[in-house]
Scaffold this motif. Structure first.
Motif, mmCIF file in Angstrom:
data_model
loop_
_atom_site.group_PDB
_atom_site.id
_atom_site.type_symbol
_atom_site.label_atom_id
_atom_site.label_comp_id
_atom_site.label_asym_id
_atom_site.label_seq_id
_atom_site.Cartn_x
_atom_site.Cartn_y
_atom_site.Cartn_z
ATOM 1 N N ALA A 149 14.056 57.043 44.140
ATOM 2 C CA ALA A 149 12.721 57.748 43.692
ATOM 3 C C ALA A 149 12.939 58.956 42.917
ATOM 4 N N SER A 150 12.289 59.541 42.268
ATOM 5 C CA SER A 150 12.430 60.771 41.537
ATOM 6 C C SER A 150 11.755 61.925 42.266
ATOM 7 N N SER A 151 10.421 61.442 42.915
ATOM 8 C CA SER A 151 9.669 62.448 43.626
ATOM 9 C C SER A 151 10.256 62.675 44.942
ATOM 10 N N ALA B 17 11.536 49.775 52.931
ATOM 11 C CA ALA B 17 11.508 50.973 51.822
ATOM 12 C C ALA B 17 12.730 51.741 52.837
ATOM 13 N N GLU C 143 3.971 60.153 48.652
ATOM 14 C CA GLU C 143 5.413 60.061 48.963
ATOM 15 C C GLU C 143 5.811 59.799 50.538
ATOM 16 N N TYR D 206 5.933 54.494 53.474
ATOM 17 C CA TYR D 206 7.004 53.831 53.117
ATOM 18 C C TYR D 206 6.472 52.535 53.615
ATOM 19 N N LYS E 119 13.572 61.900 50.217
ATOM 20 C CA LYS E 119 12.930 61.097 49.106
ATOM 21 C C LYS E 119 13.115 59.830 49.428
ATOM 22 N N LYS E 120 12.255 58.803 48.968
ATOM 23 C CA LYS E 120 12.504 57.462 48.812
ATOM 24 C C LYS E 120 13.715 57.030 48.300
ATOM 25 N N HIS E 121 14.364 56.009 48.786
ATOM 26 C CA HIS E 121 15.530 55.699 47.917
ATOM 27 C C HIS E 121 15.387 55.296 46.420
#
Length: 140
Positions: free
Chosen positions: A84-86, A116, A109, A112, A80-82
């Motif tokens: 992020a919740s998804s 990012a 998602e 980036y 996941k992206k740093h």
């Protein structure tokens, strides 16, 4: 179609559709990360490793494939992206000694922006001591 490289060998490859319009857009790259070691202790469920990738390309990228392997067992990972919740992938990717891959991503998602960061989560460790992850991305 024309191609050119930076002044230093092995650096960026640029693509252009007409003379003197060089861009990195469309170039595919890959990066990887290893968690643990074959001769180390077994990994544990829930390990999170932040910043396994930080986009420093100078433009956005889209992840197009995630691949993983392990030394044994059937560990499951998620990216996941740093902050992020998804999650990046629509489901956990279960690794194997032969390797496994996913191209099924949650909408948006996979994008980036420059700067990012990407985090790895070892959801289930199984009996593995090492997980190797590669991700392929295309420059916007």
């Amino acid at each position: 179609m024309y191609f050119a490289t930076d002044a230093m060998p092995g650096q960026n490859l640029y693509l252009c559709t007409s003379v003197n319009t060089w861009t990195r857009a469309g170039i595919t790259r890959q990066a990887g990360f290893m968690l643990g070691q074959d001769s180390g202790p077994p990994l544990t469920d829930g390990i999170t490793q932040g910043d396994i990738f930080t986009n420093q390309i100078g433009s956005g990228v889209h992840i197009t494939k995630v691949w993983c392997s392990c030394d044994g067992g059937s560990p499951a990972i998620q990216l996941k992206k740093h902050g992020a919740s998804s999650n990046l992938m629509t489901g956990q990717l279960t690794c194997s000694t032969a390797g496994a891959s996913s191209t099924a991503f949650n909408s948006g998602e996979d994008a980036y922006s420059d700067g990012a960061r990407l985090d790895l989560s070892l959801v289930t460790a199984s009996t593995t001591k090492r997980v190797t992850v590669y991700y392929r991305y295309t420059v916007d």
